[in-house]
Design an enzyme around this catalytic site. Structure first.
Site, PDB file in Angstrom:
ATOM      1  CB  SER A   1      15.673  -3.524  79.823  1.00 44.08           C
ATOM      2  OG  SER A   1      14.577  -2.938  80.497  1.00 44.08           O
TER       3      SER A   1
ATOM      4  CB  THR B   1      16.295   0.604  75.212  1.00 43.11           C
ATOM      5  OG1 THR B   1      16.470  -0.751  75.587  1.00 43.11           O
ATOM      6  CG2 THR B   1      16.953   0.822  73.862  1.00 43.11           C
TER       7      THR B   1
ATOM      8  NE  ARG C   1      20.026  -4.894  68.630  1.00 38.14           N
ATOM      9  CZ  ARG C   1      18.946  -4.571  69.330  1.00 38.14           C
ATOM     10  NH1 ARG C   1      19.054  -3.812  70.408  1.00 38.14           N
ATOM     11  NH2 ARG C   1      17.756  -4.991  68.949  1.00 38.14           N
TER      12      ARG C   1
ATOM     13  CB  THR D   1      12.204  -0.147  74.524  1.00 44.00           C
ATOM     14  OG1 THR D   1      13.149  -0.831  73.734  1.00 44.00           O
ATOM     15  CG2 THR D   1      12.194   1.320  74.168  1.00 44.00           C
TER      16      THR D   1
ATOM     17  CB  THR E   1       8.410  -2.360  73.595  1.00 46.83           C
ATOM     18  OG1 THR E   1       9.245  -3.053  74.523  1.00 46.83           O
ATOM     19  CG2 THR E   1       7.062  -3.065  73.506  1.00 46.83           C
ATOM     20  N   GLY E   2      10.313  -4.407  72.090  1.00 44.68           N
ATOM     21  CA  GLY E   2      10.530  -5.759  71.586  1.00 44.68           C
ATOM     22  C   GLY E   2      11.766  -5.865  70.718  1.00 44.68           C
TER      23      GLY E   2
END
Length: 345
Positions: free
Chosen positions: A84, A221, A231, A203, A254-255
């Site tokens: 990631s 990330t 994106r 991230t 994060t997320g």
């Protein structure tokens, strides 16, 4: 008598003004922390432990926070087992690995790159943007061109393992992120783990306070696996994925980046700390803003915030359980702390 009343009134007004100004004076105008501040580094997820060690090697020698956060997040960027962040990150649906990163110091200097291809250490390119251009954010081919001009090596970021995972995903080409884990639904009735069996916590965000009382932050990330080409998430957006104010503190996220962007999440956390909330309280309120706006969809996504104030106090909060953050200082080098969350496990 009138003169005495006027004198008392003037004195009281002067005292009130002085009292109101004390918090501002305490915050300082130089971006430095108070005498009781703790030299510390904190970062998101369990892979933050190794990243913190690299940052601490600099902080422990009275190095600067900006150097520390850059060195720290370069560790997961170069970790091929981390799907990631950086090289080894899972690609978009076109099979291209694109990276996002940002870096910021206590004085508000910042730099970022978005949709960067072919360069492992996006965070270092972001720092060059900050220090060697009049801009904040470079994207796509322009970011790559700048990186190559700065001497960064062009390489293929798609590892054999990531390429295998992408070809497996192409069998159904369904895009359905699963909370906290690199697991995808391939249409067989239940989610199936990707090749390699590695978690993908997305991230890494890092915040550091150095011995000079200076704060800095970094965020990097490869974004969500199988995303649309082009994106860009919250990580390279100053105020969304990362924000630092030396008078107050810093925050990172994060997320699901789209929800962080919609709420200017990291900036919100810092402003809540400016109003007097602790890092934990500020992160909780930022999370609750997302939940209150979208109570139905929030149950199916993860967003977490990590914050550090100017005294080195650290806190976090997430929508879902499972988010953890690593903290490193002189007393504890490898702490991994589970974040509190809105929804329990």
């Amino acid at each position: 008598m009138a003169d005495r009343r006027q004198f008392l009134k003037t004195s009281l007004l002067g005292a009130s003004a002085l009292a109101m100004s004390k918090p501002l004076a305490a915050a300082g105008s130089t971006g430095t922390a108070g005498k009781s501040a703790t030299v510390r580094v904190a970062s998101t997820w369990d892979f933050g432990i190794a990243a913190n060690q690299a940052a601490w090697a600099i902080l422990d020698k009275h190095g600067h926070a900006l150097d520390a956060v850059e060195a720290g997040v370069r560790v997961p960027e170069a970790d091929l087992k981390n799907h990631s962040v950086g090289k080894g990150g899972y690609p978009d649906r076109d099979g291209k690995v694109t990276l996002d990163a940002s870096i910021m110091d206590a004085e508000g200097n910042c730099g970022a790159v978005a949709a960067l291809e072919h360069v492992t250490h996006a965070i270092s390119v972001a720092r060059r943007v900050m220090e060697r251009t009049p801009h904040v954010l470079l994207a796509g081919d322009g970011a790559l061109q700048f990186a190559l001009e700065q001497g960064f090596e062009k390489e293929n970021l798609l590892t054999p393992e990531a390429d295998q995972a992408w070809h497996e995903w192409l069998k159904t080409a369904r895009y359905q992120p699963v909370i906290n884990s690199e697991v995808r639904d391939y249409g067989a009735g239940k989610p199936a783990a990707l090749p390699g069996g590695k978690d993908n916590h997305d991230t890494i965000g890092m915040l550091a306070l150095d011995a000079h009382g200076k704060l800095a932050g970094a965020c990097t990330t490869s974004g969500m696996a199988w995303k649309l080409h082009g994106r860009v998430g919250d990580s390279p957006i100053i105020g969304a994925g990362l924000y630092v104010d030396g008078e107050v503190g810093g925050a990172t996220s994060t997320g699901v980046g789209e929800e962080v962007i919609r709420n200017a999440g990291s900036f919100l956390v810092v402003e809540l700390m400016r109003q007097g909330r602790t890092p934990t309280e500020a992160c909780r309120e930022a999370v609750m803003r997302i939940v209150r706006k979208k109570p139905k969809t929030a149950k199916d996504i993860q967003v977490g915030f990590l914050a550090m104030n100017r005294d080195g106090e650290v806190g976090a909060w997430a929508i879902q359980s499972g988010f953890s953050y690593a903290v490193c200082d002189a007393k504890n080098q490898r702490a991994l702390i589970p974040s509190k969350s809105v929804y329990p496990a």
